[in-house]
Design a protein around this motif. Structure first.
Motif, PDB file in Angstrom:
ATOM      1  N   ASN A 148      -4.306  13.397  -9.994  1.00 52.21           N
ATOM      2  CA  ASN A 148      -3.391  12.407 -10.564  1.00 52.21           C
ATOM      3  C   ASN A 148      -1.983  12.554 -10.000  1.00 52.21           C
ATOM      4  N   LYS A 149      -1.585  13.796  -9.746  1.00 57.99           N
ATOM      5  CA  LYS A 149      -0.260  14.043  -9.181  1.00 57.99           C
ATOM      6  C   LYS A 149      -0.167  13.465  -7.771  1.00 57.99           C
ATOM      7  N   LYS A 150      -1.228  13.633  -6.994  1.00 68.72           N
ATOM      8  CA  LYS A 150      -1.251  13.065  -5.641  1.00 68.72           C
ATOM      9  C   LYS A 150      -1.200  11.544  -5.683  1.00 68.72           C
ATOM     10  N   LYS A 151      -1.919  10.958  -6.648  1.00 69.51           N
ATOM     11  CA  LYS A 151      -1.913   9.498  -6.780  1.00 69.51           C
ATOM     12  C   LYS A 151      -0.522   8.992  -7.147  1.00 69.51           C
ATOM     13  N   LEU A 195       4.437   6.304  -5.589  1.00 66.81           N
ATOM     14  CA  LEU A 195       5.894   6.344  -5.444  1.00 66.81           C
ATOM     15  C   LEU A 195       6.310   6.072  -4.005  1.00 66.81           C
ATOM     16  N   ARG A 196       5.562   6.613  -3.040  1.00 62.86           N
ATOM     17  CA  ARG A 196       5.870   6.366  -1.627  1.00 62.86           C
ATOM     18  C   ARG A 196       5.711   4.880  -1.295  1.00 62.86           C
ATOM     19  N   LEU A 197       4.644   4.271  -1.823  1.00 65.19           N
ATOM     20  CA  LEU A 197       4.425   2.845  -1.586  1.00 65.19           C
ATOM     21  C   LEU A 197       5.566   2.012  -2.156  1.00 65.19           C
TER      22      LEU A 197
END
Length: 250
Positions: A3-6, A11-13
């Motif tokens: 979930n943290k990676k998602k 956020l990057r997107l």
């Protein structure tokens, strides 16, 4: 952890999306001409497109994309599996594939239209041609990359040919198929845009060019944004299928 990676990915997107809009707004201020409206004007027009049969245009484009992709998968997978599993057929078909693959498929658009007219068939066939050779080569290479001892193990436990196909060959081919579709989807959508300029009154390509001819640039950019959104959703769909069916790779 997942979930943290998602969250980081999302956020990057969002950061990239925000940055692109900032650059767009600066360009709008510098150009100061109707040919480049502000992002806010385009997003406002995008919200109000529903009164212009926009969903009919979207549905026509989606139908053409799905029909073309489905045809490419059906034909490409069949040929790729045959080439990957049979040395004889690979020797016969390999020269044909390599001689025809480098031909720029968009250059065949006039030929396809001459033979099949300006209707739906020519538009679907162009998308199919864009994807077909990538699917053939990817499936063939994916099947060839499967170690022979994988089949030996299944043979030793009494697995049938069908079971070998479903449990080894298809998963091995599916991985590269999804990667190929992900890479080729943008090209297929670009080709669809060109095909929808001719002989139709429906489709996102027609909608965008019609707005351009009317010099309604705000609506034109809104159509481009919506077309891009359709492509983005299709890209996410392929990612979802990859996540759903390719869990064994992790």
């Amino acid at each position: 952890m997942v979930n943290k990676k998602k969250r980081h990915h999302l956020l990057r997107l969002l950061l990239v999306f925000f940055s692109m809009n900032v650059v767009w707004y600066i360009a709008y201020l510098l150009i100061n001409h109707t040919i480049l409206p502000s992002p806010l004007a385009v997003y406002s027009a995008l919200i109000h497109l529903e009164g212009k049969e926009i969903w009919l245009h979207v549905c026509y484009s989606l139908f053409r994309i799905f029909a073309g992709v489905l045809l490419a998968l059906m034909i490409g997978m069949s040929i790729g599996l045959i080439m990957g599993r049979s040395r004889i057929w690979n020797k016969i078909l390999d020269p044909v594939v390599y001689l025809t693959y480098p031909i720029p498929k968009i250059a065949l658009l006039p030929v396809v239209m001459l033979f099949f007219g300006l209707g739906e068939i020519s538009k679907i066939l162009m998308i199919m041609l864009i994807l077909l050779f990538q699917v053939i080569i990817s499936v063939r290479d994916g099947v060839k990359a499967i170690p022979d001892n994988t089949y030996d193990v299944l043979t030793s436990i009494g697995a049938s040919t069908t079971q070998k196909f479903w449990h080894v060959t298809l998963p091995g081919a599916l991985s590269v198929i999804l990667s190929t579709i992900r890479i080729s989807l943008g090209t297929a959508i670009s080709v669809l845009f060109f095909t929808e300029i001719y002989g139709t009154e429906h489709g996102m390509g027609f909608f965008i060019m019609d707005a351009w001819l009317r010099m309604d640039y705000t609506e034109m950019y809104a159509g481009i944004m919506l077309f891009s959104l359709v492509g983005f959703v299709l890209f996410l769909l392929v990612d979802y299928l990859d996540y759903k069916f390719m869990k064994w790779r992790n």
